[in-house]
Design a protein around this motif. Structure first.
Motif, PDB file in Angstrom:
ATOM      1  N   PRO A   1       0.826  -1.221   0.000  1.00 46.37           N
ATOM      2  CA  PRO A   1       0.000   0.000   0.000  1.00 46.37           C
ATOM      3  C   PRO A   1       0.853   1.261   0.000  1.00 46.37           C
ATOM      4  O   PRO A   1       1.994   1.264   0.465  1.00 46.37           O
ATOM      5  CB  PRO A   1      -0.808  -0.122   1.294  1.00 46.37           C
ATOM      6  N   SER A   2       0.265   2.336  -0.512  1.00 47.18           N
ATOM      7  CA  SER A   2       0.920   3.633  -0.538  1.00 47.18           C
ATOM      8  C   SER A   2       0.424   4.463   0.643  1.00 47.18           C
ATOM      9  O   SER A   2      -0.753   4.387   1.012  1.00 47.18           O
ATOM     10  CB  SER A   2       0.609   4.356  -1.852  1.00 47.18           C
ATOM     11  N   ALA A   3       1.308   5.266   1.214  1.00 55.43           N
ATOM     12  CA  ALA A   3       0.913   6.097   2.352  1.00 55.43           C
ATOM     13  C   ALA A   3       0.317   7.432   1.934  1.00 55.43           C
ATOM     14  O   ALA A   3      -0.186   8.172   2.773  1.00 55.43           O
ATOM     15  CB  ALA A   3       2.124   6.337   3.260  1.00 55.43           C
ATOM     16  N   SER A   4       0.361   7.754   0.642  1.00 51.00           N
ATOM     17  CA  SER A   4      -0.088   9.068   0.176  1.00 51.00           C
ATOM     18  C   SER A   4      -0.928   8.927  -1.085  1.00 51.00           C
ATOM     19  O   SER A   4      -0.648   8.065  -1.931  1.00 51.00           O
ATOM     20  CB  SER A   4       1.119   9.965  -0.098  1.00 51.00           C
ATOM     21  N   PRO A   5      -1.954   9.784  -1.251  1.00 48.31           N
ATOM     22  CA  PRO A   5      -2.739   9.746  -2.487  1.00 48.31           C
ATOM     23  C   PRO A   5      -1.965  10.224  -3.704  1.00 48.31           C
ATOM     24  O   PRO A   5      -2.406  10.041  -4.836  1.00 48.31           O
ATOM     25  CB  PRO A   5      -3.922  10.674  -2.188  1.00 48.31           C
ATOM     26  N   SER A   6      -0.797  10.830  -3.497  1.00 52.05           N
ATOM     27  CA  SER A   6      -0.002  11.306  -4.630  1.00 52.05           C
ATOM     28  C   SER A   6       0.732  10.161  -5.332  1.00 52.05           C
ATOM     29  O   SER A   6       1.128  10.292  -6.484  1.00 52.05           O
ATOM     30  CB  SER A   6       1.008  12.360  -4.160  1.00 52.05           C
ATOM     31  N   ARG A   7       0.925   9.040  -4.645  1.00 56.05           N
ATOM     32  CA  ARG A   7       1.523   7.864  -5.278  1.00 56.05           C
ATOM     33  C   ARG A   7       0.392   6.945  -5.716  1.00 56.05           C
ATOM     34  O   ARG A   7      -0.202   6.239  -4.900  1.00 56.05           O
ATOM     35  CB  ARG A   7       2.466   7.141  -4.313  1.00 56.05           C
ATOM     36  N   VAL A   8       0.084   6.959  -7.000  1.00 57.60           N
ATOM     37  CA  VAL A   8      -1.070   6.238  -7.524  1.00 57.60           C
ATOM     38  C   VAL A   8      -0.608   4.911  -8.116  1.00 57.60           C
ATOM     39  O   VAL A   8       0.276   4.882  -8.983  1.00 57.60           O
ATOM     40  CB  VAL A   8      -1.801   7.076  -8.596  1.00 57.60           C
ATOM     41  N   LEU A   9      -1.202   3.826  -7.668  1.00 61.16           N
ATOM     42  CA  LEU A   9      -0.859   2.520  -8.212  1.00 61.16           C
ATOM     43  C   LEU A   9      -1.532   2.324  -9.565  1.00 61.16           C
ATOM     44  O   LEU A   9      -2.661   2.774  -9.778  1.00 61.16           O
ATOM     45  CB  LEU A   9      -1.318   1.416  -7.258  1.00 61.16           C
ATOM     46  N   PRO A  10      -0.876   1.647 -10.503  1.00 56.27           N
ATOM     47  CA  PRO A  10      -1.491   1.404 -11.812  1.00 56.27           C
ATOM     48  C   PRO A  10      -2.651   0.424 -11.707  1.00 56.27           C
ATOM     49  O   PRO A  10      -2.781  -0.312 -10.724  1.00 56.27           O
ATOM     50  CB  PRO A  10      -0.339   0.822 -12.642  1.00 56.27           C
ATOM     51  N   SER A  11      -3.486   0.412 -12.756  1.00 58.80           N
ATOM     52  CA  SER A  11      -4.649  -0.483 -12.773  1.00 58.80           C
ATOM     53  C   SER A  11      -4.246  -1.945 -12.729  1.00 58.80           C
ATOM     54  O   SER A  11      -5.026  -2.801 -12.303  1.00 58.80           O
ATOM     55  CB  SER A  11      -5.486  -0.224 -14.029  1.00 58.80           C
TER      56      SER A  11
ATOM     57  N   HIS B   1     -22.638   7.476  -1.062  1.00 55.60           N
ATOM     58  CA  HIS B   1     -23.336   8.758  -1.272  1.00 55.60           C
ATOM     59  C   HIS B   1     -22.402   9.959  -1.133  1.00 55.60           C
ATOM     60  O   HIS B   1     -22.863  11.089  -0.954  1.00 55.60           O
ATOM     61  CB  HIS B   1     -24.518   8.935  -0.302  1.00 55.60           C
ATOM     62  N   ALA B   2     -21.093   9.752  -1.219  1.00 54.89           N
ATOM     63  CA  ALA B   2     -20.139  10.855  -1.049  1.00 54.89           C
ATOM     64  C   ALA B   2     -20.179  11.796  -2.248  1.00 54.89           C
ATOM     65  O   ALA B   2     -20.429  11.384  -3.378  1.00 54.89           O
ATOM     66  CB  ALA B   2     -18.726  10.316  -0.866  1.00 54.89           C
ATOM     67  N   SER B   3     -19.937  13.077  -1.992  1.00 56.10           N
ATOM     68  CA  SER B   3     -19.858  14.062  -3.071  1.00 56.10           C
ATOM     69  C   SER B   3     -18.423  14.245  -3.545  1.00 56.10           C
ATOM     70  O   SER B   3     -18.195  14.660  -4.680  1.00 56.10           O
ATOM     71  CB  SER B   3     -20.408  15.408  -2.585  1.00 56.10           C
ATOM     72  N   GLN B   4     -17.463  13.945  -2.685  1.00 58.04           N
ATOM     73  CA  GLN B   4     -16.057  14.087  -3.056  1.00 58.04           C
ATOM     74  C   GLN B   4     -15.262  12.957  -2.404  1.00 58.04           C
ATOM     75  O   GLN B   4     -15.434  12.658  -1.218  1.00 58.04           O
ATOM     76  CB  GLN B   4     -15.514  15.443  -2.587  1.00 58.04           C
ATOM     77  N   LEU B   5     -14.381  12.320  -3.202  1.00 53.48           N
ATOM     78  CA  LEU B   5     -13.562  11.205  -2.733  1.00 53.48           C
ATOM     79  C   LEU B   5     -12.120  11.676  -2.623  1.00 53.48           C
ATOM     80  O   LEU B   5     -11.573  12.235  -3.586  1.00 53.48           O
ATOM     81  CB  LEU B   5     -13.685  10.027  -3.700  1.00 53.48           C
ATOM     82  N   LEU B   6     -11.500  11.454  -1.486  1.00 52.44           N
ATOM     83  CA  LEU B   6     -10.214  12.088  -1.171  1.00 52.44           C
ATOM     84  C   LEU B   6      -9.051  11.101  -1.097  1.00 52.44           C
ATOM     85  O   LEU B   6      -7.951  11.492  -0.717  1.00 52.44           O
ATOM     86  CB  LEU B   6     -10.330  12.835   0.169  1.00 52.44           C
ATOM     87  N   VAL B   7      -9.271   9.845  -1.458  1.00 54.56           N
ATOM     88  CA  VAL B   7      -8.213   8.841  -1.361  1.00 54.56           C
ATOM     89  C   VAL B   7      -8.088   8.100  -2.692  1.00 54.56           C
ATOM     90  O   VAL B   7      -8.912   8.246  -3.585  1.00 54.56           O
ATOM     91  CB  VAL B   7      -8.499   7.842  -0.217  1.00 54.56           C
ATOM     92  N   GLN B   8      -7.042   7.277  -2.797  1.00 51.32           N
ATOM     93  CA  GLN B   8      -6.774   6.495  -3.994  1.00 51.32           C
ATOM     94  C   GLN B   8      -6.787   5.009  -3.661  1.00 51.32           C
ATOM     95  O   GLN B   8      -6.474   4.608  -2.528  1.00 51.32           O
ATOM     96  CB  GLN B   8      -5.396   6.859  -4.579  1.00 51.32           C
ATOM     97  N   ARG B   9      -7.096   4.178  -4.654  1.00 48.38           N
ATOM     98  CA  ARG B   9      -7.003   2.738  -4.475  1.00 48.38           C
ATOM     99  C   ARG B   9      -5.560   2.370  -4.123  1.00 48.38           C
ATOM    100  O   ARG B   9      -4.610   2.859  -4.725  1.00 48.38           O
ATOM    101  CB  ARG B   9      -7.416   2.019  -5.755  1.00 48.38           C
TER     102      ARG B   9
END
Length: 381
Positions: A235-245, A329-337
């Protein structure tokens, strides 16, 4: 006579003039009934007329959840991210038909080599012959080969993509192949594909359009396939490091601590069957729009998106020991897979996306594939 007539005429004329002076101007003659003359309006400043299309329309009554149309996906704000695994790696429905029969093992045969020769899945052959790990096959051993359609899994393919390609429910593929946690497919694996009710003439696009994703699909069929010796990504500790599909994500080894409430608000819908017979796999908590939604426990983000229309903006966390939590039902999502999160960390903002009747949070807790009442796992309030 003339003088008297002239005198009477002058007298009548004088009386008429005097009477006329006593009658107010604009009064109708005696004997007529009419409405009084309207008062002259005071001059008003000119008013700006709105065009017809700009006038507010009366609000329409809310439809019941089963009939409402979901909000467009663009109403859910997400961080920039690659497409989901089933979109990034489409699947060709090229399953190989295998006839049921038997196979006589030869020297040097392994379960894997027999699967390659017959086209059946090695796991299916093992189950049909009651083989257990390490699946040793002896020369001269007679093995039953179960028939059916077998799909060869390629790199990056996910369960959802495979099920969608064949127009069947992914849960049926799980059952037919006895799949279990962590539901990560391996390249070279052969999956038994159950029969489908979809027409063979349907195109891949038509089958995809008819396919509906649910929470169980996301928990068990969203991970991309890995090579047999490949390990899931850390897992990544930050949303700035995005794992590929194409990267499968390792779940936490165990649940740390107890679950906490993700928001503070009134529970407006409880777990279980509702009054109209529909089942709620979680609880609904009414909160103001854009309320921060907090992770209920330490975990790893398994899914972020809006692929379940009824739930709108959606986050799913894995917590270890088979526990997961769901936030809808969220309007904004703040994290990454693939991102690791801590208990109490902000992961989304609440909203009314999907089939929500008000700004609220849909919250679920699951053990394995089974939803449990979240209030039995949360501290009292």
């Amino acid at each position: 006579m003339k003088g008297e007539e002239m005198t009477r005429l002058a007298l009548a004329l004088a009386m008429a003039i005097g009477l006329g002076a006593c009658i107010p101007a604009g009064s109708p003659p005696t004997g007529y009934e009419s409405a009084p003359a309207p008062a002259r309006p005071k001059p008003q400043p000119p008013q700006r007329r709105e065009p017809a299309q700009a006038r507010p329309q009366p609000s329409r009554p809310q439809q019941p959840p089963a009939q409402r149309t979901p909000l467009p996906e663009q109403d859910v704000r997400v961080l920039p991210a690659p497409p989901q695994s089933w979109e990034a790696r489409p699947v060709a429905a090229d399953a190989r038909p295998v006839s049921a029969g038997t196979y006589l093992a030869r020297p040097g045969d392994t379960l894997r080599s027999i699967a390659d020769k017959t086209g059946a899945g090695s796991e299916a052959i093992a189950r049909a012959n009651n083989l257990v790990a390490p699946y040793v096959v002896f020369p001269g051993q007679k093995l039953t080969i179960p028939g059916g359609r077998y799909h060869l899994v390629r790199a990056g393919e996910s369960g959802i993509a495979i099920a969608r390609a064949y127009g069947i429910e992914w849960s049926r593929v799980i059952a037919a192949n006895a799949l279990a946690e962590p539901y990560i497919l391996r390249t070279g694996q052969r999956l038994l594909i159950p029969s489908s009710s979809s027409s063979p003439s349907q195109s891949r696009e038509e089958r995809a359009a008819a396919f509906h994703i649910d929470i169980d699909d996301l928990l068990t069929g969203s991970q991309p396939a890995l090579a047999r010796t490949e390990r899931p990504a850390r897992p990544s500790a930050s949303p700035s490091r995005v794992l590929p599909s194409t990267a499968a994500v390792a779940p936490p080894p165990r649940l740390v601590g107890q679950f906490a409430w993700p928001v503070r608000g009134q529970v407006v819908k409880r777990f279980g069957a509702g009054a109209s017979g529909e089942r709620n796999d979680g609880i609904k908590i009414a909160v103001p729009r854009t309320t921060p939604v907090l992770a209920a426990a330490d975990g790893v983000v398994a899914y972020v998106g809006s692929d379940v229309p009824a739930l709108g903006g959606l986050v799913i966390l894995r917590h270890g020991n088979g526990w997961t939590s769901v936030y809808g039902h969220a309007s904004q999502l703040l994290v990454q897979r693939g991102q690791s999160v801590k208990k109490g960390q902000k992961i989304a903002l609440s909203g009314s996306t999907g089939f929500a009747d008000r700004p609220e949070l849909h919250f679920e807790i699951r053990k394995g594939r089974v939803p449990v009442d979240p209030t039995t796992q949360l501290p009292p309030r």
